[in-house]
Scaffold this motif. Structure first.
Motif, PDB file in Angstrom:
ATOM      1  N   TYR A 114      55.502  -6.419 -10.327  1.00  0.00           N
ATOM      2  CA  TYR A 114      56.130  -8.319 -10.500  1.00  0.00           C
ATOM      3  C   TYR A 114      55.037  -9.109 -10.838  1.00  0.00           C
ATOM      4  N   ARG A 163      54.527  -4.237  -0.242  1.00  0.00           N
ATOM      5  CA  ARG A 163      55.663  -3.292  -0.043  1.00  0.00           C
ATOM      6  C   ARG A 163      54.929  -2.076   0.650  1.00  0.00           C
ATOM      7  N   ARG A 200      60.007   3.790  -0.240  1.00  0.00           N
ATOM      8  CA  ARG A 200      61.298   3.299  -0.696  1.00  0.00           C
ATOM      9  C   ARG A 200      62.263   4.577  -1.242  1.00  0.00           C
ATOM     10  N   GLU A 210      67.188  -0.332  -0.257  1.00  0.00           N
ATOM     11  CA  GLU A 210      65.809  -0.584   0.416  1.00  0.00           C
ATOM     12  C   GLU A 210      65.989  -1.768   1.312  1.00  0.00           C
ATOM     13  N   ASN A 217      60.070  -7.912   1.173  1.00  0.00           N
ATOM     14  CA  ASN A 217      61.468  -7.530   1.838  1.00  0.00           C
ATOM     15  C   ASN A 217      61.207  -6.534   3.231  1.00  0.00           C
ATOM     16  N   CYS A 221      64.297 -15.625  -1.576  1.00  0.00           N
ATOM     17  CA  CYS A 221      64.583 -14.573  -2.263  1.00  0.00           C
ATOM     18  C   CYS A 221      65.450 -15.282  -3.490  1.00  0.00           C
ATOM     19  N   ASP A 222      64.863 -14.553  -4.593  1.00  0.00           N
ATOM     20  CA  ASP A 222      65.515 -14.781  -5.932  1.00  0.00           C
ATOM     21  C   ASP A 222      66.929 -14.220  -6.085  1.00  0.00           C
ATOM     22  N   MET A 223      67.718 -13.711  -5.249  1.00  0.00           N
ATOM     23  CA  MET A 223      68.994 -13.188  -5.342  1.00  0.00           C
ATOM     24  C   MET A 223      70.032 -14.381  -5.878  1.00  0.00           C
ATOM     25  N   HIS A 275      70.611 -11.587   1.566  1.00  0.00           N
ATOM     26  CA  HIS A 275      71.332 -10.654   1.023  1.00  0.00           C
ATOM     27  C   HIS A 275      72.696 -10.453   1.370  1.00  0.00           C
ATOM     28  N   TYR A 284      75.712  -8.294  -2.670  1.00  0.00           N
ATOM     29  CA  TYR A 284      74.977  -7.339  -1.712  1.00  0.00           C
ATOM     30  C   TYR A 284      75.777  -7.141  -0.903  1.00  0.00           C
ATOM     31  N   ARG A 327      67.429   4.148  -6.937  1.00  0.00           N
ATOM     32  CA  ARG A 327      66.781   3.077  -7.506  1.00  0.00           C
ATOM     33  C   ARG A 327      65.065   3.246  -7.635  1.00  0.00           C
ATOM     34  N   VAL A 336      62.704   3.082 -10.924  1.00  0.00           N
ATOM     35  CA  VAL A 336      61.454   2.157 -10.874  1.00  0.00           C
ATOM     36  C   VAL A 336      60.409   2.886 -11.175  1.00  0.00           C
ATOM     37  N   ARG A 370      59.376   0.902 -14.657  1.00  0.00           N
ATOM     38  CA  ARG A 370      58.270  -0.099 -15.029  1.00  0.00           C
ATOM     39  C   ARG A 370      56.829   0.150 -14.306  1.00  0.00           C
TER      40      ARG A 370
HETATM   41  C1  G6P Z   1      66.132  -8.806  -6.193  1.00  0.00           C
HETATM   42  C2  G6P Z   1      66.258  -9.069  -4.688  1.00  0.00           C
HETATM   43  C3  G6P Z   1      64.902  -8.499  -3.983  1.00  0.00           C
HETATM   44  C4  G6P Z   1      64.608  -6.860  -4.536  1.00  0.00           C
HETATM   45  C5  G6P Z   1      64.582  -6.593  -5.989  1.00  0.00           C
HETATM   46  C6  G6P Z   1      64.651  -5.236  -6.167  1.00  0.00           C
HETATM   47  O1  G6P Z   1      65.022  -9.424  -6.741  1.00  0.00           O
HETATM   48  O2  G6P Z   1      66.106 -10.317  -4.419  1.00  0.00           O
HETATM   49  O3  G6P Z   1      65.007  -8.519  -2.730  1.00  0.00           O
HETATM   50  O4  G6P Z   1      63.608  -6.386  -3.953  1.00  0.00           O
HETATM   51  O5  G6P Z   1      65.962  -7.289  -6.636  1.00  0.00           O
HETATM   52  O6  G6P Z   1      64.497  -5.118  -7.446  1.00  0.00           O
HETATM   53  P1  G6P Z   1      64.219  -3.540  -7.952  1.00  0.00           P
HETATM   54  O7  G6P Z   1      64.031  -3.722  -9.491  1.00  0.00           O
HETATM   55  O8  G6P Z   1      62.540  -2.906  -7.428  1.00  0.00           O
HETATM   56  O9  G6P Z   1      65.310  -2.678  -7.531  1.00  0.00           O
END
Ligand code: G6P
Ligand code: MN
Length: 438
Positions: free
Chosen positions: A13, A85, A92, A108, A146, A168-170, A198, A261, A281, A285, A289
């Motif tokens: 990120y 993390r 994870r 997660e 998280n 949180c960006d959600m 969430h 969520y 997931r 990941v 990425r």
């Molecule tokens: C969003 C959520 C985060 C979470 C992320 C996971 O940004 O707000 O809480 O960690 O998604 O993204 P990823 O691509 O790692 O599954």
């Protein structure tokens, strides 16, 4: 000029955040970027990538460093962006797969995977907050580590005065998805929302340009028109079906827009049915990425001259930068933030950690209180979740197996205490290196 330290600097990120910082250099003038990570290899890879970015974007005067030494990382820093993390993607993967192997949600942040990760994460984040208190007591920590409700609760107990914003960006991502699909500009929106991280609901979305609450018309669109971009993990539902399910309504018009969520808590059986317990997931990941980032660093090491950066930046970095500039320039922007309740949701316990709108300015966070009590349905869901999270944090501080088991049992993705115990015992074994002894 500001010194920014990224805790968890090796994260994939990081480039998106740095790009957003550079794009906003007029509001957030920068003298130095420090990458702090306990994983030297990943941090060094990221160092090369960020150095390359700075050169490409013409930021010759910005100093960049990478270090595993907290004293070097934090001393004199102005902003700490925390995205650690603990245990990395390898852990994870266990958070996701262990519950799935017992037939429960493997995610997660939600369910028992989130609790296992929470036990690891509290340790890591409290350590960072401790370093900041020691080496940069005036710095602001912008935290998006998280699982956020759990780590925020732990910090609230150990460092109640920490200068830390939990975000949180959600909600941004939900708003962006809706706005893009239905032709709005979310930059004009003043949304009202309540819940836990969430785990929450929109109650209104005022549009400054249109001068009205657009939530009723959005709900109408959600219930009648398909969205092009929308994820629903509980199976191949149309978005209208998913939306009605998430609102737990049949015929009546829903009053709220739920955070997606909530599917993990409301339809755990369907989520499990549609999950692949051998490929989660974390695997995506790691193969996506994480691999991509490593390859970019290798190309730079090999002396690549052509443009090799190929990142897909979302809104994530911009959100963090907006919080930093709001603090720095007293911009008083509005965000959804994770804060101690203290009456913001009037009929929920005051010591819960909730997610509500708040203004951010030079003096920090000013949460907005709802004027109305929330419904019994939402309150009941939230109270069970808050109690489960509190028990987990108790278990962490007290080293209590019993409280951990109670937390696992109370989690709403869990159907009985027997499976809670089986998973807890397996998680204790898998997390030996990271959890306190229970
Ligand atoms: C969003 C959520 C985060 C979470 C992320 C996971 O940004 O707000 O809480 O960690 O998604 O993204 P990823 O691509 O790692 O599954
Ligand atoms: Mn989040």
């Amino acid at each position: 000029k500001q010194i920014i330290t990224i805790a968890g600097g090796g994260s994939t990120y990081t480039p998106g955040i740095i790009q957003a910082v550079l794009n906003n250099a007029d509001r957030l003038p920068l003298s130095e970027i420090r990458l702090y990570d306990i994983d030297e290899q990943r941090n060094d890879d990221m160092y090369l990538i960020i150095q390359y970015m700075l050169k490409k974007e013409g930021f010759k005067d910005v100093v960049i460093s990478s270090t595993e030494d907290p004293e070097k990382a934090f001393t004199g820093s102005d902003f700490i962006f925390s995205q650690i993390r603990v245990g990395g993607m390898k852990m994870r993967e266990k958070d996701e797969k262990i519950p799935l192997n017992h037939g429960l949600v493997g995610q997660e942040t939600c369910g028992l995977g989130g609790f296992a990760y929470g036990m690891r994460s509290m340790n890591g984040l409290l350590e960072i907050v401790g370093y900041v208190q020691e080496y940069a007591p005036n710095a602001w920590i912008l935290n998006y580590t998280n699982p956020e409700s759990i780590v925020s609760e732990a910090v609230r107990r150990q460092y109640p005065k920490a200068k830390m914003i939990n975000a949180c960006d959600m909600t941004i991502s939900i708003e962006e998805t809706i706005a893009v699909n239905y032709g709005y500009d979310r930059k004009n929106w003043i949304p009202t929302y309540y819940g836990l991280n969430h785990f929450g609901w929109y109650t209104s979305i005022y549009d400054k340009e249109l001068k009205r609450d657009v939530m009723p018309e959005i709900i109408e669109k959600l219930t009648t028109q398909e969205m092009e971009v929308a994820d629903f993990n509980a199976g191949d539902k149309t978005w209208q079906e998913a939306f009605s399910m998430m609102s737990v309504i049949t015929k009546n018009f829903p009053q709220n827009i739920p955070n997606n969520y909530l599917e993990y808590y409301l339809y755990p059986d369907m989520v499990v049915e549609h999950a692949d317990k051998d490929y989660t997931r974390a695997n995506m990941v790691m193969e996506g990425r994480e691999k991509n980032t490593k390859e970019m660093a290798e190309k730079i090491r090999d002396g690549a001259t052509e443009d090799i950066l190929n990142f897909n930046f979302g809104e994530h970095g911009q959100y963090i930068v907006d919080m930093a500039t709001s603090l720095l320039n007293d911009e008083r922007r509005r965000f959804m933030l994770i804060v101690p309740n203290q009456g913001a949701i009037p009929n929920l316990r005051a010591d819960a950690v909730v997610e509500v709108p708040a203004y951010v300015g030079a003096t920090g966070v000013e949460p907005i209180s709802l004027r109305e009590p929330i419904s019994d349905f939402h309150k009941g869901l939230m109270e069970a979740q808050v109690a489960a999270e509190k028990l987990l944090v108790d278990a962490y501080f007290e080293g209590s197996y019993q409280k951990a088991l109670q937390a696992f049992t109370l989690n709403q993705t869990v159907p009985n205490a027997r499976v809670a115990k089986n998973i807890l015992d397996e998680m204790i074994e898998a997390n030996k290196e990271y959890w306190p002894k229970l």
